[in-house]
Scaffold this motif. Sequence first.
Motif, mmCIF file in Angstrom:
data_model
loop_
_atom_site.group_PDB
_atom_site.id
_atom_site.type_symbol
_atom_site.label_atom_id
_atom_site.label_comp_id
_atom_site.label_asym_id
_atom_site.label_seq_id
_atom_site.Cartn_x
_atom_site.Cartn_y
_atom_site.Cartn_z
ATOM 1 N N ILE A 1 45.970 32.985 -11.872
ATOM 2 C CA ILE A 1 47.355 32.977 -12.330
ATOM 3 C C ILE A 1 48.196 32.142 -11.369
ATOM 4 N N PRO A 2 48.883 31.103 -11.846
ATOM 5 C CA PRO A 2 49.737 30.309 -10.954
ATOM 6 C C PRO A 2 50.840 31.166 -10.340
ATOM 7 N N LYS A 3 51.235 30.833 -9.114
ATOM 8 C CA LYS A 3 52.256 31.623 -8.430
ATOM 9 C C LYS A 3 53.573 31.654 -9.198
ATOM 10 N N LYS A 4 53.915 30.560 -9.857
ATOM 11 C CA LYS A 4 55.187 30.520 -10.585
ATOM 12 C C LYS A 4 55.195 31.446 -11.786
ATOM 13 N N LYS A 5 53.998 31.859 -12.266
ATOM 14 C CA LYS A 5 53.916 32.769 -13.408
ATOM 15 C C LYS A 5 53.699 34.220 -12.981
ATOM 16 N N ARG A 6 53.575 34.455 -11.672
ATOM 17 C CA ARG A 6 53.369 35.820 -11.212
ATOM 18 C C ARG A 6 54.686 36.579 -11.225
ATOM 19 N N TRP A 7 54.585 37.852 -11.406
ATOM 20 C CA TRP A 7 55.781 38.676 -11.580
ATOM 21 C C TRP A 7 56.355 39.093 -10.230
ATOM 22 N N MET A 8 57.683 39.081 -10.157
ATOM 23 C CA MET A 8 58.401 39.672 -9.037
ATOM 24 C C MET A 8 59.058 40.933 -9.575
ATOM 25 N N VAL A 9 58.583 42.075 -9.138
ATOM 26 C CA VAL A 9 59.011 43.353 -9.707
ATOM 27 C C VAL A 9 59.913 44.081 -8.717
ATOM 28 N N ASP A 10 61.062 44.479 -9.173
ATOM 29 C CA ASP A 10 61.987 45.270 -8.374
ATOM 30 C C ASP A 10 61.745 46.747 -8.686
ATOM 31 N N ASP A 11 61.115 47.449 -7.733
ATOM 32 C CA ASP A 11 60.781 48.847 -7.970
ATOM 33 C C ASP A 11 61.707 49.803 -7.212
ATOM 34 N N ARG A 12 62.905 49.318 -6.857
ATOM 35 C CA ARG A 12 63.841 50.198 -6.160
ATOM 36 C C ARG A 12 64.298 51.351 -7.050
ATOM 37 N N LYS A 13 64.268 51.129 -8.352
ATOM 38 C CA LYS A 13 64.598 52.190 -9.300
ATOM 39 C C LYS A 13 63.418 52.400 -10.236
ATOM 40 N N ILE A 14 63.103 53.664 -10.475
ATOM 41 C CA ILE A 14 61.961 53.983 -11.316
ATOM 42 C C ILE A 14 62.167 53.500 -12.747
ATOM 43 N N GLU A 15 63.438 53.430 -13.172
ATOM 44 C CA GLU A 15 63.734 52.974 -14.535
ATOM 45 C C GLU A 15 63.292 51.540 -14.758
ATOM 46 N N LYS A 16 63.354 50.710 -13.706
ATOM 47 C CA LYS A 16 62.922 49.318 -13.826
ATOM 48 C C LYS A 16 61.414 49.238 -14.093
ATOM 49 N N VAL A 17 60.670 50.080 -13.401
ATOM 50 C CA VAL A 17 59.210 50.106 -13.582
ATOM 51 C C VAL A 17 58.866 50.584 -14.988
ATOM 52 N N LEU A 18 59.547 51.634 -15.438
ATOM 53 C CA LEU A 18 59.289 52.165 -16.776
ATOM 54 C C LEU A 18 59.644 51.141 -17.854
ATOM 55 N N GLU A 19 60.749 50.446 -17.657
ATOM 56 C CA GLU A 19 61.167 49.435 -18.639
ATOM 57 C C GLU A 19 60.135 48.319 -18.755
ATOM 58 N N LEU A 20 59.614 47.881 -17.609
ATOM 59 C CA LEU A 20 58.600 46.825 -17.612
ATOM 60 C C LEU A 20 57.338 47.286 -18.328
ATOM 61 N N ALA A 21 56.879 48.506 -18.030
ATOM 62 C CA ALA A 21 55.663 49.026 -18.656
ATOM 63 C C ALA A 21 55.851 49.219 -20.158
ATOM 64 N N GLN A 22 57.001 49.725 -20.572
ATOM 65 C CA GLN A 22 57.262 49.961 -21.996
ATOM 66 C C GLN A 22 57.347 48.652 -22.767
ATOM 67 N N LYS A 23 57.989 47.644 -22.192
ATOM 68 C CA LYS A 23 58.073 46.336 -22.860
ATOM 69 C C LYS A 23 56.684 45.709 -23.002
ATOM 70 N N THR A 24 55.877 45.814 -21.957
ATOM 71 C CA THR A 24 54.525 45.258 -22.010
ATOM 72 C C THR A 24 53.701 45.943 -23.085
ATOM 73 N N LEU A 25 53.771 47.268 -23.139
ATOM 74 C CA LEU A 25 53.029 48.018 -24.155
ATOM 75 C C LEU A 25 53.503 47.667 -25.558
#
Length: 410
Positions: A83-107
């Motif tokens: 995976i090229p570095k420019k396509k890798r994800w930068m995930v902000d996990d300071r809030k649990i809602e951000k993680v849940l939103e990312l997982a739900q959108k992916t699913l």
Amino acid sequence: MRFTPAEMGIVKIICHKDYERELIRCLHEVGEVELIDVMEQGGTMATEISEAERTVFSLLNEIQRHVDYLGLEKYVPYLANKIPKKKRWMVDDRKIEKVLELAQKTLAKVEPKIQSLSQELIQIQQELDKQRTLQKIAETLEPLEISLDQLGPGRYVYAVAGTVLTIKSGTLKWRIKEVTEGNYIFRSTSIGEGRDVVFISFLNQYRGVVERVLTAFGFEQFRLPPDVKGTTKEIIQKTALNIKKLEETLNKLEEQRMDIIKSWGYQLLVCRELLSIEKNRIDAKKYFRITKSTVEVWGWFPLNKAKILSAAIDRATDRTAIIEITKNISLEEERPTKMENPRIIGAYQKLVKAFGIPNYHEIDPTKFFILTFPVFFGLMFPDIAHCLLYTSDAADDLLCVDLGGRRIIK
């Protein structure tokens, strides 16, 4: 260079409840603290799992199911390196809602594709199994030269086909003759492995008693779809064509699976890792003592990491946390052992742990293993190889064992 385990102490952290998540993230990222169960400190547990935290568990199970179905574990090196570095994800996990939103959108994007593929694969595989079974039955019955549409109930007669042990075939024929009063047709031929394929036709009035006899003899009846017609040769040719088409379709579906893996495998693994981290953080809260306004936590940590740990906690809590560090608070036997070695020699550290974990006054032999283990392995390998070469030329009933230079031949 340190040759003994790190000296351990206990850190006590008290911060405002608003910094609970920041504190958990800090301790997880530092990775040097082994939490102590606060219940042993006489505290009271007031931790409740929120709705968002419950969602973490359900999403993790769902994503893990898709990861297992796609077999993503074996593609981890490819997905991580290609995976090229420019396509890798930068995930902000300071809030649990951000993680849940990312997982739900992916699913939401990948799950319909996986479900559709799964349903097609199941249908094709079931039909393929059906055709292969039918082909096998036709090939087995071919020596009897019968038409498959003869099997089953007719207007006056009933016909069955199956297999039975060869040693029982003759007795079975005699029993069928007796119970049908000679009104029967019996054909059989050996198919190897101690079994015969048998075709039996008899009047409908004898069906009940004949079926009891067949059951008693361990007769394994062929079950055919009702729409199967034609001779065994015709069925063999037809099923061969059907199997070929189904296998081609199956290969195309496997290509679709690979397309999903290439397009979404990386995202699914990222979501699984993020949710796994959240699960670990939720589990860590079991060690916290929480009041209406504060969070308290104790943990073992290497004393030489005190400055790093304190600085990280200060950053996470905006310098509002109270940090107390205590050493020599318990017997050495009760303290956990922290073996400090470079990650590159982690395999040697595992070898040492297999034999035992050194205490504070013992030398950690991991660094010495870097030299000694390859040497000992190198000394043993020539002995084994020499023994194998010797025995390859010896008689089959001879056994050569090389023990410290002494050769024993049995």
